[in-house]
Design a protein around this motif. Sequence first.
Motif, mmCIF file in Angstrom:
data_model
loop_
_atom_site.group_PDB
_atom_site.id
_atom_site.type_symbol
_atom_site.label_atom_id
_atom_site.label_comp_id
_atom_site.label_asym_id
_atom_site.label_seq_id
_atom_site.Cartn_x
_atom_site.Cartn_y
_atom_site.Cartn_z
ATOM 1 N N PRO A 18 -7.122 5.126 -43.602
ATOM 2 C CA PRO A 18 -8.506 4.809 -43.942
ATOM 3 C C PRO A 18 -9.117 5.896 -44.826
ATOM 4 N N LEU A 59 -11.245 -6.507 -37.114
ATOM 5 C CA LEU A 59 -12.284 -5.582 -36.678
ATOM 6 C C LEU A 59 -13.248 -5.202 -37.789
ATOM 7 N N THR A 60 -12.751 -5.279 -39.003
ATOM 8 C CA THR A 60 -13.568 -4.775 -40.091
ATOM 9 C C THR A 60 -14.773 -5.683 -40.321
ATOM 10 N N ARG A 87 -19.618 -0.354 -48.747
ATOM 11 C CA ARG A 87 -20.880 -0.565 -48.037
ATOM 12 C C ARG A 87 -21.852 0.576 -48.326
ATOM 13 N N SER A 108 -9.818 -0.855 -44.939
ATOM 14 C CA SER A 108 -10.976 -0.577 -44.084
ATOM 15 C C SER A 108 -11.746 0.628 -44.604
ATOM 16 N N ARG A 127 -15.691 0.661 -46.177
ATOM 17 C CA ARG A 127 -16.760 1.565 -45.769
ATOM 18 C C ARG A 127 -17.461 2.167 -46.986
ATOM 19 N N GLU A 167 -12.471 5.086 -34.957
ATOM 20 C CA GLU A 167 -12.990 5.596 -36.220
ATOM 21 C C GLU A 167 -13.342 4.477 -37.186
ATOM 22 N N LEU A 168 -12.752 3.326 -36.964
ATOM 23 C CA LEU A 168 -12.959 2.209 -37.879
ATOM 24 C C LEU A 168 -14.266 1.492 -37.655
ATOM 25 N N THR A 169 -14.748 1.547 -36.425
ATOM 26 C CA THR A 169 -15.927 0.755 -36.110
ATOM 27 C C THR A 169 -17.145 1.307 -36.832
ATOM 28 N N ASP A 170 -18.178 0.487 -36.834
ATOM 29 C CA ASP A 170 -19.414 0.888 -37.495
ATOM 30 C C ASP A 170 -20.546 0.731 -36.493
ATOM 31 N N LEU A 222 -5.490 -0.652 -43.263
ATOM 32 C CA LEU A 222 -6.218 0.586 -42.965
ATOM 33 C C LEU A 222 -6.856 1.133 -44.230
ATOM 34 N N GLU A 276 -6.618 3.972 -34.781
ATOM 35 C CA GLU A 276 -7.795 4.373 -35.541
ATOM 36 C C GLU A 276 -9.029 3.575 -35.126
#
Lengths: 348, 348
Positions: free
Chosen positions: B234, B294-295, B270, B263, B267, A293-296, B260, A290
């Motif tokens: 997610p 990564l988050t 935020r 995460s 989102r 899709e997880l990144t921002d 997941l 994923e």
Amino acid sequence: MHDRTAVSRPTLEAVAARAGVSRATASRVVNGGQGVRTALVERVRKAVDELGYVPNRAARTLVTRRNDAVGVVIAEPGSRVFSDPFFARHLRGISKELAAHDSQPVLLLVEEAGDYDRVGRYLAGGHVDGALLFSLHDDDPLPAITRRIGMPTVYGGRPGRADAAGDRSLLYVDSDNRGGAREAVRHLVGLGRRRIAHIAGPLDQVASVDRLDGFRDVLIDADPRLIVEGDFTPGGGERAMAELLDRCPDLDAVFAASDLTASGALRVLRERGRRVPEDVAVVGFDDVAEVAELTDPPLTTVRQDIEGMGRLMARLLLRSLEEPDDPAERLPLSSVIIPTRLVRRASA
Amino acid sequence: MHDRTAVSRPTLEAVAARAGVSRATASRVVNGGQGVRTALVERVRKAVDELGYVPNRAARTLVTRRNDAVGVVIAEPGSRVFSDPFFARHLRGISKELAAHDSQPVLLLVEEAGDYDRVGRYLAGGHVDGALLFSLHDDDPLPAITRRIGMPTVYGGRPGRADAAGDRSLLYVDSDNRGGAREAVRHLVGLGRRRIAHIAGPLDQVASVDRLDGFRDVLIDADPRLIVEGDFTPGGGERAMAELLDRCPDLDAVFAASDLTASGALRVLRERGRRVPEDVAVVGFDDVAEVAELTDPPLTTVRQDIEGMGRLMARLLLRSLEEPDDPAERLPLSSVIIPTRLVRRASA
DNA sequence: GAGAGGCGTGAGAGCGCTCTCACTCGGTCC
DNA sequence: GGACCGAGTGAGAGCGCTCTCACGCCTCTC
């Protein structure tokens, strides 16, 4: 050591006795029933059902020299192929294809140098009909071993020079790394970006080099300062991005050799106040798990069909196992490059 | 079908002839050399080396009824166990442990209902000495099969009620889901949070229920509106978080049943303008792959030792294979719960 | 109606190994 | 000095299956 008390299973002999036929006939029925009278076929089938007979594969292997199993060798589990998403997808594709042909994957992981020996012996021991090799570096002894014992082998990923040198007809399945990279960079160019950087993977891996080549195909005279070597990890992506920004503050796009690399790059870009994609467009590579899709923002990236790759490897191997002895009758088998495709999200 | 031309390998007979001993003696040497004069041992060893002899495992299996292979059955590859990070780690642990005992994992994936049959037949066919079962739902037919044929089996994850009912002495290895959840929630409480929500996993899975139980252990009279069922993805995390915020705008912490899920929750938080951890503290569960790192912000989460779990499963299975026939001599084997631990990052 | 030809079936060898059992041989005991 | 013993070795059976080959029976042909 293992002192298993066998739960005694019925033998073919027992089936034959119950059906009132010879062992030979019972065997024929079990193996398809060609050339046996229907009446007998049915008697034998009934006996099989009643006794719950399952052929003993060891006995069968002993005479047919067929294992219905293939070795899946993964060297350096710390490395890219093993890294979670790839591994599972590969295996899934392989497993599906093998299962359809009543064959099973036997997993052989090479963790340390000493393991090569163990795996080599296992392969040479004739426990598997063929091998699927995920081997990355040039000095891997396994290709030489499978070649020496004449074991059909298919590689995951295009082998490096040293391997290929020994055998031109070598079979492999790879993603179209170069083409995918080209598509990614063309996309950035199409967006009007002019200072496009590349964070490469480790350049001792063929896939990294191919992606870099694809980058260069489009940007023939790219500023060499816009190319930095990474290591496929987020941390490496961070370091590379920082270096790129220091060197060329005017860059307006980045093509990262992997999604994890890209995620690190995104973090640095955010820290430095660059907006993505407005100031800097970012494209990754892989689109597995994923991550993208997880990144921002969600990552635009090049998707590889890993499961398809696994499936094709298995198929290629099964085909080469089927090959008739007479070389004249052999169908020509050739390596396969699986297409990639750009998946557009928000980052570019 | 597969018409492999065997590359003829030397047999034990050939080794014996070359060493000038009987096949029996050659066999003894190959299997350890107990009770053979040193001089002969060396002659045989030399012959083995010179001929490149490797024992034919099929022949050996035929008589010893030992396969030196165990089946690793993964049902529902779409599910959680298979989901990339878990799968690879499990397998790595399993492979390491097995390799140390000269045994190999044979992979058996169950994709569709029809596959159960194939896998069941394979196991019953006596091609493996034991089975490691990753099976999640209660109506899985595999446990019944391995029980019926008396095949030693170790489960990955605590089996559900239906499985356990059939056999109290059933062996499994699981993470301390409940304890880990307790630790996560206590951490949040320790931070002074008072309105702590939980996004659970699918409640038909034992691990999800255990984590929910851990949550409840600490928050005995938690507001039921603060608990929402998710699905470990997610997207599920996003939906659950949105629902929670609508229901209880005053919540100040979330314990998500997976990284997941967390995460996705991050989102939504935020988007809705909640700062993490200032307004809402978030804790995840798993800490596998790079997700938690990564988050944004990096996730505080409960780490599971998946590789250790795999290794322990293999070890437990190997032990039960070694068991002497005499029940009186058996060493008691019991299931294992592997501890988890909280990894603190920025989100809580 | 006799010979040829095919098809279906069974007997039996053999795949490569392990393991039991009997045998040999040097040494020990009374 | 003969019976005994234990260690080391070899002969041979047998694991469960496949596959070749020979045999018997039935149909067909002239």
